[in-house]
Design an enzyme around this catalytic site. Structure first.
Site, short mmCIF file in Angstrom:
data_model
loop_
_atom_site.label_atom_id
_atom_site.label_comp_id
_atom_site.label_asym_id
_atom_site.label_seq_id
_atom_site.Cartn_x
_atom_site.Cartn_y
_atom_site.Cartn_z
N GLU A 1 -11.41 1.16 -2.46
CA GLU A 1 -10.86 1.45 -1.22
C GLU A 1 -9.43 2.31 -1.48
O GLU A 1 -9.44 2.49 -2.59
CB GLU A 1 -10.37 0.15 -0.57
CG GLU A 1 -9.46 -0.75 -1.37
CD GLU A 1 -9.26 -2.09 -0.66
OE1 GLU A 1 -9.67 -2.40 0.26
OE2 GLU A 1 -8.69 -3.04 -1.61
N ASP B 1 0.83 -1.20 0.06
CA ASP B 1 -0.01 0.13 0.02
C ASP B 1 0.73 1.13 -0.05
O ASP B 1 0.86 1.88 0.70
CB ASP B 1 -1.04 0.08 1.27
CG ASP B 1 -1.77 -1.36 1.22
OD1 ASP B 1 -2.17 -1.87 0.45
OD2 ASP B 1 -1.89 -1.71 2.65
#
Length: 502
Positions: free
Chosen positions: A186, A17
Protein backbone atom coordinates in the site's frame (compact mmCIF):
# COMPACT_ATOMS: atom_id res chain seq x y z
CA UNK A 1 21.19 14.93 20.67
CA UNK A 2 23.84 17.57 20.02
CA UNK A 3 23.98 20.59 17.75
CA UNK A 4 25.29 18.26 15.02
CA UNK A 5 22.80 15.42 15.50
CA UNK A 6 19.06 14.77 15.75
CA UNK A 7 17.10 12.08 17.56
CA UNK A 8 14.11 10.17 16.17
CA UNK A 9 11.21 10.57 16.09
CA UNK A 10 11.39 14.12 14.73
CA UNK A 11 7.59 14.44 15.11
CA UNK A 12 6.61 12.62 18.29
CA UNK A 13 2.84 12.48 17.83
CA UNK A 14 0.31 11.04 15.39
CA UNK A 15 1.27 12.64 12.07
CA UNK A 16 0.15 9.56 10.22
CA UNK A 17 1.23 8.56 6.70
CA UNK A 18 3.52 11.56 6.10
CA UNK A 19 4.49 12.88 2.71
CA UNK A 20 6.99 15.62 2.04
CA UNK A 21 8.08 17.99 -0.71
CA UNK A 22 10.75 20.68 -1.07
CA UNK A 23 10.14 24.04 -2.73
CA UNK A 24 13.26 26.21 -2.77
CA UNK A 25 14.73 26.20 0.74
CA UNK A 26 11.46 25.14 2.38
CA UNK A 27 10.16 21.68 3.19
CA UNK A 28 6.46 20.93 3.57
CA UNK A 29 4.73 17.88 5.02
CA UNK A 30 1.14 16.67 5.13
CA UNK A 31 -0.43 13.69 6.87
CA UNK A 32 -3.65 11.73 7.21
CA UNK A 33 -6.41 13.49 9.15
CA UNK A 34 -9.14 10.84 8.76
CA UNK A 35 -12.56 12.14 9.89
CA UNK A 36 -11.43 15.35 11.61
CA UNK A 37 -12.04 18.90 10.39
CA UNK A 38 -10.14 20.89 9.38
CA UNK A 39 -8.09 18.20 7.69
CA UNK A 40 -4.89 17.77 5.70
CA UNK A 41 -2.47 19.44 8.12
CA UNK A 42 0.37 21.42 6.57
CA UNK A 43 3.75 21.50 8.32
CA UNK A 44 6.81 23.55 7.44
CA UNK A 45 10.54 23.07 8.10
CA UNK A 46 13.86 24.47 6.96
CA UNK A 47 16.00 21.61 8.29
CA UNK A 48 13.76 18.46 8.17
CA UNK A 49 14.10 18.15 11.98
CA UNK A 50 12.18 21.11 13.40
CA UNK A 51 8.60 21.38 12.15
CA UNK A 52 5.76 23.83 12.74
CA UNK A 53 2.10 23.54 11.80
CA UNK A 54 1.18 26.35 9.39
CA UNK A 55 -2.35 25.44 8.36
CA UNK A 56 -4.73 22.94 6.79
CA UNK A 57 -5.62 22.34 3.15
CA UNK A 58 -9.11 20.97 3.81
CA UNK A 59 -11.58 23.18 5.68
CA UNK A 60 -14.42 20.65 5.67
CA UNK A 61 -14.76 17.02 4.64
CA UNK A 62 -16.79 16.26 1.53
CA UNK A 63 -19.38 15.09 0.73
CA UNK A 64 -20.42 17.16 3.76
CA UNK A 65 -23.46 15.00 4.44
CA UNK A 66 -21.21 11.99 5.10
CA UNK A 67 -19.36 13.74 7.93
CA UNK A 68 -22.05 15.34 10.09
CA UNK A 69 -21.09 12.85 12.80
CA UNK A 70 -17.78 11.22 13.75
CA UNK A 71 -16.24 8.67 11.39
CA UNK A 72 -12.94 8.38 13.19
CA UNK A 73 -11.16 5.89 10.90
CA UNK A 74 -12.64 7.15 7.61
CA UNK A 75 -12.17 10.31 5.54
CA UNK A 76 -8.68 11.45 4.54
CA UNK A 77 -6.26 8.54 4.13
CA UNK A 78 -2.56 8.78 3.19
CA UNK A 79 -2.27 12.00 1.18
CA UNK A 80 0.47 12.79 -1.34
CA UNK A 81 1.90 16.31 -1.50
CA UNK A 82 3.52 17.60 -4.69
CA UNK A 83 4.56 20.93 -6.25
CA UNK A 84 3.97 21.28 -10.00
CA UNK A 85 3.28 24.14 -12.39
CA UNK A 86 3.81 26.69 -9.58
CA UNK A 87 1.09 25.09 -7.48
CA UNK A 88 0.90 22.77 -4.49
CA UNK A 89 -1.17 19.63 -5.04
CA UNK A 90 -2.54 17.12 -2.54
CA UNK A 91 -4.17 13.87 -3.63
CA UNK A 92 -5.77 11.51 -1.10
CA UNK A 93 -8.06 8.52 -1.00
CA UNK A 94 -11.32 8.38 0.90
CA UNK A 95 -11.93 4.62 1.13
CA UNK A 96 -15.70 5.09 0.81
CA UNK A 97 -15.77 7.80 -1.89
CA UNK A 98 -12.71 7.68 -4.13
CA UNK A 99 -9.64 9.74 -4.98
CA UNK A 100 -9.77 13.49 -4.31
CA UNK A 101 -7.47 16.38 -5.14
CA UNK A 102 -6.98 19.96 -3.94
CA UNK A 103 -4.43 22.52 -5.09
CA UNK A 104 -3.24 26.02 -4.21
CA UNK A 105 -0.74 28.66 -5.39
CA UNK A 106 0.81 28.92 -1.90
CA UNK A 107 1.04 26.42 0.97
CA UNK A 108 -1.22 28.63 3.10
CA UNK A 109 -3.81 28.71 0.34
CA UNK A 110 -6.30 29.50 -0.86
CA UNK A 111 -6.90 25.82 -1.53
CA UNK A 112 -9.50 24.68 -4.05
CA UNK A 113 -12.52 22.70 -2.94
CA UNK A 114 -12.05 18.92 -3.15
CA UNK A 115 -12.33 17.57 -6.68
CA UNK A 116 -13.22 13.89 -7.16
CA UNK A 117 -10.67 12.51 -9.61
CA UNK A 118 -11.85 8.89 -9.51
CA UNK A 119 -14.98 7.62 -7.79
CA UNK A 120 -15.02 4.15 -6.26
CA UNK A 121 -14.83 2.05 -3.13
CA UNK A 122 -11.48 1.09 -1.64
CA UNK A 123 -9.34 3.46 -3.71
CA UNK A 124 -6.61 4.63 -1.33
CA UNK A 125 -3.12 6.13 -1.10
CA UNK A 126 -2.99 7.87 -4.50
CA UNK A 127 0.17 9.60 -5.72
CA UNK A 128 0.54 11.68 -8.90
CA UNK A 129 3.62 12.19 -11.05
CA UNK A 130 4.19 14.78 -13.74
CA UNK A 131 7.01 13.65 -16.04
CA UNK A 132 8.83 16.83 -17.01
CA UNK A 133 10.71 15.04 -19.81
CA UNK A 134 7.63 13.89 -21.71
CA UNK A 135 4.79 16.08 -20.44
CA UNK A 136 2.89 12.94 -19.44
CA UNK A 137 1.13 12.66 -16.08
CA UNK A 138 0.46 9.49 -14.10
CA UNK A 139 -1.24 8.34 -10.92
CA UNK A 140 -0.74 5.22 -8.82
CA UNK A 141 -2.99 4.03 -5.99
CA UNK A 142 -3.51 1.13 -3.62
CA UNK A 143 -6.63 -0.75 -2.50
CA UNK A 144 -8.48 -1.24 0.80
CA UNK A 145 -9.80 -4.80 1.01
CA UNK A 146 -12.43 -3.74 3.57
CA UNK A 147 -14.21 -1.74 0.84
CA UNK A 148 -13.20 -3.39 -2.42
CA UNK A 149 -12.27 -6.99 -1.63
CA UNK A 150 -8.88 -6.21 -3.20
CA UNK A 151 -5.54 -5.55 -1.51
CA UNK A 152 -1.80 -6.05 -1.95
CA UNK A 153 -1.64 -4.49 -5.40
CA UNK A 154 -0.91 -1.13 -6.97
CA UNK A 155 -2.89 0.22 -9.91
CA UNK A 156 -1.48 2.76 -12.36
CA UNK A 157 -3.27 5.28 -14.59
CA UNK A 158 -2.41 7.91 -17.11
CA UNK A 159 -3.70 11.25 -15.81
CA UNK A 160 -4.68 14.47 -17.54
CA UNK A 161 -1.85 16.95 -16.93
CA UNK A 162 -4.30 19.33 -15.23
CA UNK A 163 -4.90 16.72 -12.52
CA UNK A 164 -8.67 16.64 -12.97
CA UNK A 165 -9.24 13.21 -14.49
CA UNK A 166 -7.71 9.84 -15.30
CA UNK A 167 -7.33 8.88 -18.96
CA UNK A 168 -7.76 5.10 -18.74
CA UNK A 169 -9.35 2.37 -16.62
CA UNK A 170 -6.06 1.56 -14.91
CA UNK A 171 -3.75 -1.43 -14.90
CA UNK A 172 -2.25 -3.44 -12.04
CA UNK A 173 1.42 -2.48 -12.22
CA UNK A 174 2.61 -4.25 -9.05
CA UNK A 175 0.88 -7.39 -7.73
CA UNK A 176 2.11 -8.11 -4.20
CA UNK A 177 0.61 -11.61 -4.32
CA UNK A 178 3.29 -12.51 -6.88
CA UNK A 179 6.15 -11.46 -4.60
CA UNK A 180 6.98 -14.22 -2.10
CA UNK A 181 6.35 -13.14 1.48
CA UNK A 182 4.79 -9.77 0.64
CA UNK A 183 1.35 -8.76 1.90
CA UNK A 184 -0.63 -5.54 2.45
CA UNK A 185 1.27 -3.60 -0.20
CA UNK A 186 0.00 0.00 0.00
CA UNK A 187 1.01 3.66 0.41
CA UNK A 188 2.87 4.13 -2.92
CA UNK A 189 4.89 7.27 -3.64
CA UNK A 190 5.83 7.77 -7.29
CA UNK A 191 9.05 9.39 -8.57
CA UNK A 192 11.35 9.67 -11.60
CA UNK A 193 15.08 9.22 -10.96
CA UNK A 194 18.07 8.24 -13.05
CA UNK A 195 15.94 7.17 -16.01
CA UNK A 196 13.66 4.93 -13.92
CA UNK A 197 10.13 5.15 -12.62
CA UNK A 198 10.36 4.55 -8.88
CA UNK A 199 7.61 3.53 -6.49
CA UNK A 200 8.47 3.66 -2.79
CA UNK A 201 5.78 1.61 -1.08
CA UNK A 202 5.39 -0.20 2.25
CA UNK A 203 4.08 -3.67 2.90
CA UNK A 204 3.58 -6.03 5.83
CA UNK A 205 1.11 -3.96 7.86
CA UNK A 206 1.51 -0.86 10.00
CA UNK A 207 2.86 -2.55 13.13
CA UNK A 208 5.40 -4.98 11.70
CA UNK A 209 5.93 -4.05 8.05
CA UNK A 210 8.80 -2.79 5.94
CA UNK A 211 9.58 -0.26 3.22
CA UNK A 212 9.88 -1.46 -0.35
CA UNK A 213 11.29 0.15 -3.47
CA UNK A 214 10.19 -0.74 -7.02
CA UNK A 215 11.69 0.38 -10.32
CA UNK A 216 10.85 0.08 -13.99
CA UNK A 217 11.94 1.73 -17.24
CA UNK A 218 8.27 2.20 -18.17
CA UNK A 219 5.47 3.40 -15.90
CA UNK A 220 3.27 0.36 -16.51
CA UNK A 221 6.07 -2.06 -15.67
CA UNK A 222 7.39 -4.63 -15.25
CA UNK A 223 8.80 -3.57 -11.86
CA UNK A 224 11.57 -5.19 -9.87
CA UNK A 225 11.50 -4.85 -6.09
CA UNK A 226 13.72 -4.66 -3.03
CA UNK A 227 13.21 -4.17 0.72
CA UNK A 228 15.07 -0.97 1.62
CA UNK A 229 14.10 -0.38 5.28
CA UNK A 230 13.03 -2.80 8.03
CA UNK A 231 13.25 -3.14 11.80
CA UNK A 232 16.19 -5.55 11.94
CA UNK A 233 17.67 -5.43 15.47
CA UNK A 234 16.32 -1.95 16.35
CA UNK A 235 13.34 -1.08 18.53
CA UNK A 236 11.60 0.74 15.67
CA UNK A 237 8.78 -1.60 14.69
CA UNK A 238 7.30 -1.49 11.20
CA UNK A 239 9.33 1.45 9.82
CA UNK A 240 7.59 2.40 6.60
CA UNK A 241 5.28 4.57 4.47
CA UNK A 242 6.56 8.02 3.80
CA UNK A 243 8.31 10.21 1.29
CA UNK A 244 11.70 10.93 -0.24
CA UNK A 245 13.03 14.48 -0.44
CA UNK A 246 16.30 15.97 -1.73
CA UNK A 247 17.96 19.04 -0.21
CA UNK A 248 19.30 21.91 -2.36
CA UNK A 249 22.83 20.52 -1.96
CA UNK A 250 21.76 17.07 -3.17
CA UNK A 251 21.39 15.13 0.10
CA UNK A 252 18.60 12.56 0.12
CA UNK A 253 16.31 11.92 3.11
CA UNK A 254 13.27 9.78 3.83
CA UNK A 255 10.47 10.57 6.31
CA UNK A 256 8.29 7.66 7.47
CA UNK A 257 6.12 6.56 10.36
CA UNK A 258 6.32 4.10 13.23
CA UNK A 259 3.08 2.76 14.73
CA UNK A 260 3.14 3.32 18.52
CA UNK A 261 -0.21 2.14 19.82
CA UNK A 262 -2.22 4.87 21.55
CA UNK A 263 0.30 7.48 20.39
CA UNK A 264 -0.51 6.74 16.76
CA UNK A 265 2.06 6.99 13.98
CA UNK A 266 5.10 9.06 14.90
CA UNK A 267 7.48 10.37 12.22
CA UNK A 268 11.14 9.41 11.79
CA UNK A 269 13.79 10.90 9.51
CA UNK A 270 16.20 8.51 7.78
CA UNK A 271 19.31 9.31 5.77
CA UNK A 272 19.09 8.00 2.23
CA UNK A 273 21.68 7.41 -0.48
CA UNK A 274 21.81 5.71 -3.84
CA UNK A 275 23.96 2.58 -3.86
CA UNK A 276 26.46 1.64 -6.54
CA UNK A 277 23.84 -0.71 -7.98
CA UNK A 278 21.40 2.20 -8.40
CA UNK A 279 19.02 1.22 -5.57
CA UNK A 280 18.21 3.48 -2.61
CA UNK A 281 19.77 2.66 0.78
CA UNK A 282 17.76 3.96 3.75
CA UNK A 283 18.87 4.43 7.35
CA UNK A 284 21.96 2.52 8.47
CA UNK A 285 22.20 0.02 5.61
CA UNK A 286 18.45 -0.60 5.75
CA UNK A 287 17.86 -0.30 9.52
CA UNK A 288 16.27 2.75 11.16
CA UNK A 289 18.63 5.19 12.90
CA UNK A 290 17.91 6.49 16.41
CA UNK A 291 20.44 9.34 16.34
CA UNK A 292 22.13 10.71 13.22
CA UNK A 293 24.00 13.65 11.79
CA UNK A 294 21.64 16.46 10.93
CA UNK A 295 20.92 17.30 7.30
CA UNK A 296 23.46 19.70 5.79
CA UNK A 297 21.11 22.67 6.01
CA UNK A 298 21.35 26.05 7.78
CA UNK A 299 20.88 25.64 11.57
CA UNK A 300 17.38 26.38 12.80
CA UNK A 301 16.03 27.13 16.29
CA UNK A 302 14.20 24.27 18.03
CA UNK A 303 10.56 24.10 16.99
CA UNK A 304 7.59 21.76 17.17
CA UNK A 305 3.90 21.93 16.27
CA UNK A 306 2.07 24.10 18.82
CA UNK A 307 0.11 22.48 21.65
CA UNK A 308 -0.55 25.21 24.26
CA UNK A 309 -3.40 27.66 23.77
CA UNK A 310 -4.77 30.74 25.58
CA UNK A 311 -7.62 30.97 23.03
CA UNK A 312 -7.29 34.71 22.39
CA UNK A 313 -10.63 36.24 21.44
CA UNK A 314 -12.24 32.84 21.82
CA UNK A 315 -10.35 31.48 18.82
CA UNK A 316 -8.53 28.17 18.97
CA UNK A 317 -5.14 27.50 17.40
CA UNK A 318 -4.59 25.47 14.25
CA UNK A 319 -3.52 22.43 16.31
CA UNK A 320 -7.19 21.74 17.05
CA UNK A 321 -9.74 19.85 14.91
CA UNK A 322 -13.34 18.83 15.45
CA UNK A 323 -14.33 15.16 15.29
CA UNK A 324 -16.62 15.90 12.30
CA UNK A 325 -17.61 18.87 10.15
CA UNK A 326 -18.35 21.73 12.56
CA UNK A 327 -21.48 23.78 13.02
CA UNK A 328 -21.49 27.54 13.48
CA UNK A 329 -22.03 28.41 17.11
CA UNK A 330 -20.10 25.59 18.75
CA UNK A 331 -17.33 28.06 19.66
CA UNK A 332 -18.12 31.74 20.31
CA UNK A 333 -15.66 34.55 19.65
CA UNK A 334 -15.48 37.29 22.29
CA UNK A 335 -13.24 40.12 23.48
CA UNK A 336 -11.19 38.26 26.10
CA UNK A 337 -9.13 35.09 26.31
CA UNK A 338 -10.63 31.64 26.71
CA UNK A 339 -12.47 29.11 24.61
CA UNK A 340 -16.23 29.47 25.01
CA UNK A 341 -17.91 26.25 23.92
CA UNK A 342 -21.68 26.00 23.69
CA UNK A 343 -23.16 23.07 25.61
CA UNK A 344 -24.37 21.20 22.55
CA UNK A 345 -27.55 19.25 23.18
CA UNK A 346 -27.30 15.58 22.27
CA UNK A 347 -29.02 12.29 22.92
CA UNK A 348 -25.52 10.76 22.77
CA UNK A 349 -24.07 12.77 25.67
CA UNK A 350 -23.28 9.46 27.42
CA UNK A 351 -20.70 8.52 24.73
CA UNK A 352 -18.09 11.04 23.56
CA UNK A 353 -17.13 8.77 20.67
CA UNK A 354 -20.42 9.63 18.94
CA UNK A 355 -20.16 13.40 19.24
CA UNK A 356 -19.04 15.71 16.41
CA UNK A 357 -18.49 18.70 18.76
CA UNK A 358 -15.36 17.45 20.56
CA UNK A 359 -12.39 19.73 19.85
CA UNK A 360 -9.26 17.58 19.66
CA UNK A 361 -5.51 17.59 19.24
CA UNK A 362 -2.91 14.83 19.12
CA UNK A 363 -1.71 12.95 22.18
CA UNK A 364 1.96 13.83 22.91
CA UNK A 365 4.34 10.92 22.35
CA UNK A 366 6.42 11.52 25.50
CA UNK A 367 5.27 11.53 29.16
CA UNK A 368 3.36 14.77 29.65
CA UNK A 369 0.94 16.63 31.86
CA UNK A 370 -2.11 18.23 30.23
CA UNK A 371 -3.84 21.02 32.14
CA UNK A 372 -6.74 23.40 31.53
CA UNK A 373 -8.96 25.70 33.59
CA UNK A 374 -12.70 25.13 33.23
CA UNK A 375 -15.69 27.23 34.24
CA UNK A 376 -19.16 25.76 33.68
CA UNK A 377 -21.42 28.72 32.89
CA UNK A 378 -24.48 26.63 32.00
CA UNK A 379 -27.26 26.37 34.61
CA UNK A 380 -28.92 23.52 32.71
CA UNK A 381 -29.29 20.35 34.86
CA UNK A 382 -27.11 17.65 33.28
CA UNK A 383 -24.91 20.11 31.36
CA UNK A 384 -21.29 19.05 31.48
CA UNK A 385 -17.89 20.00 30.13
CA UNK A 386 -14.44 18.56 30.46
CA UNK A 387 -11.08 17.31 29.28
CA UNK A 388 -10.91 13.87 27.65
CA UNK A 389 -8.53 11.24 26.34
CA UNK A 390 -10.57 9.94 23.44
CA UNK A 391 -10.05 6.68 21.61
CA UNK A 392 -11.74 3.33 21.16
CA UNK A 393 -12.02 3.58 24.94
CA UNK A 394 -12.24 7.00 26.58
CA UNK A 395 -11.96 8.75 29.92
CA UNK A 396 -12.79 12.31 30.91
CA UNK A 397 -12.81 14.60 33.91
CA UNK A 398 -14.78 17.82 34.22
CA UNK A 399 -17.85 19.51 35.68
CA UNK A 400 -21.55 18.63 35.59
CA UNK A 401 -24.49 20.72 36.76
CA UNK A 402 -26.74 18.87 39.19
CA UNK A 403 -30.49 19.14 39.57
CA UNK A 404 -29.79 21.14 42.74
CA UNK A 405 -28.00 23.76 40.68
CA UNK A 406 -24.56 22.91 42.07
CA UNK A 407 -21.55 22.10 39.88
CA UNK A 408 -19.78 18.85 40.65
CA UNK A 409 -16.45 17.41 39.53
CA UNK A 410 -17.14 14.16 37.71
CA UNK A 411 -14.76 11.56 36.27
CA UNK A 412 -16.11 9.01 33.80
CA UNK A 413 -14.83 6.40 31.37
CA UNK A 414 -15.99 3.76 28.90
CA UNK A 415 -14.21 0.61 27.76
CA UNK A 416 -13.91 -0.08 24.06
CA UNK A 417 -16.85 -2.52 24.16
CA UNK A 418 -19.06 -0.33 26.38
CA UNK A 419 -21.96 1.57 24.83
CA UNK A 420 -22.04 4.26 27.48
CA UNK A 421 -19.78 5.84 30.07
CA UNK A 422 -19.76 5.11 33.79
CA UNK A 423 -18.28 6.73 36.85
CA UNK A 424 -14.56 6.37 37.49
CA UNK A 425 -14.49 8.57 40.60
CA UNK A 426 -16.74 10.16 43.18
CA UNK A 427 -18.54 13.43 42.35
CA UNK A 428 -17.10 16.36 44.32
CA UNK A 429 -18.67 19.79 44.86
CA UNK A 430 -16.98 22.56 42.84
CA UNK A 431 -17.63 25.97 44.41
CA UNK A 432 -18.22 28.74 41.87
CA UNK A 433 -18.41 26.14 39.09
CA UNK A 434 -14.66 26.28 38.47
CA UNK A 435 -11.95 23.62 38.40
CA UNK A 436 -8.42 23.09 37.15
CA UNK A 437 -8.18 19.76 35.33
CA UNK A 438 -5.02 17.73 34.82
CA UNK A 439 -4.21 14.48 33.06
CA UNK A 440 -0.76 12.99 33.59
CA UNK A 441 0.15 10.73 30.68
CA UNK A 442 2.90 8.31 31.66
CA UNK A 443 4.73 5.51 29.90
CA UNK A 444 2.49 3.31 27.78
CA UNK A 445 -0.07 6.15 27.54
CA UNK A 446 -1.29 5.36 31.04
CA UNK A 447 -3.34 8.34 32.21
CA UNK A 448 -3.87 9.64 35.72
CA UNK A 449 -6.72 12.13 36.21
CA UNK A 450 -6.54 14.98 38.73
CA UNK A 451 -8.59 18.05 39.64
CA UNK A 452 -8.17 21.16 41.77
CA UNK A 453 -11.17 23.15 43.04
CA UNK A 454 -8.96 25.56 44.96
CA UNK A 455 -7.51 23.45 47.75
CA UNK A 456 -4.77 21.69 45.79
CA UNK A 457 -4.73 18.89 43.20
CA UNK A 458 -6.41 15.60 44.01
CA UNK A 459 -6.19 12.32 42.09
CA UNK A 460 -9.42 10.76 40.89
CA UNK A 461 -10.14 7.14 40.07
CA UNK A 462 -7.82 4.43 38.75
CA UNK A 463 -5.18 4.83 36.05
CA UNK A 464 -6.68 4.69 32.56
CA UNK A 465 -4.74 3.19 29.64
CA UNK A 466 -5.40 5.25 26.52
CA UNK A 467 -6.34 3.25 23.43
CA UNK A 468 -6.20 4.19 19.75
CA UNK A 469 -8.94 3.83 17.20
CA UNK A 470 -8.22 1.30 14.49
CA UNK A 471 -6.03 3.67 12.46
CA UNK A 472 -5.93 6.82 14.57
CA UNK A 473 -3.99 7.46 17.77
CA UNK A 474 -5.80 8.54 20.92
CA UNK A 475 -6.78 12.22 21.02
CA UNK A 476 -6.94 14.90 23.67
CA UNK A 477 -10.26 16.71 23.62
CA UNK A 478 -12.32 19.54 25.09
CA UNK A 479 -16.11 19.37 25.04
CA UNK A 480 -19.31 20.92 26.38
CA UNK A 481 -22.62 19.05 26.30
CA UNK A 482 -26.18 19.09 27.54
CA UNK A 483 -29.00 16.54 27.50
CA UNK A 484 -31.36 16.47 24.54
CA UNK A 485 -34.02 19.14 24.69
CA UNK A 486 -35.05 22.54 23.39
CA UNK A 487 -33.37 25.92 23.53
CA UNK A 488 -29.87 27.17 24.28
CA UNK A 489 -28.21 25.21 27.10
CA UNK A 490 -25.49 27.70 28.04
CA UNK A 491 -21.76 27.32 27.65
CA UNK A 492 -18.47 26.42 29.27
CA UNK A 493 -15.21 28.38 29.18
CA UNK A 494 -11.75 26.81 28.95
CA UNK A 495 -8.60 28.84 29.65
CA UNK A 496 -4.84 28.27 29.81
CA UNK A 497 -4.52 24.96 27.99
CA UNK A 498 -1.00 23.67 28.62
CA UNK A 499 1.03 20.54 27.88
CA UNK A 500 4.30 20.14 29.79
CA UNK A 501 6.88 17.37 29.98
CA UNK A 502 6.74 14.99 32.94
Amino acid sequence: MTAETYTNPVLDADWSDPDVVRVGDDFYLTASSFGRAPGLPLLHSRDLVNWTLVGHALERLEPAGEFTGPRHDCGVWAPSLRHHDDRFWIFWGDPDQGIFQVNAPEIRGPWTRPHLVKAGKGLIDPCPLWDDDTGEAYLVHAWAKSRSGVKNRLTGHRMHPDGTELLDDGKVIVDGDRIPGWFTLEGPKLYRHDGWFWILAPAGGVETGWQGAFRSRGFFGPYEERIVLEQKDTDVNGPHQGGWVRTPSGEDWFLHFQQRGAYGRVVHLQPMRWGTDGWPVLGADGAPVAVHRRPGLPPQPPAAPATDDDFPGGRFGRQWSWTANPHAGWATQHSGDGLKLACVRSADAHDLRRLPSVLTQRLPGTPSAVEVELRLDSREPGARAGLTVLGDAFGWIGLQRGTDGAAHVVHRFAEAVAERERDAGHAMFAPEGRVRLRIEIGAGARCRFLYDVGDGPRASGPVFAATPWRWVGALLGLFALAPAGQGHAGAATFTQFRISAL
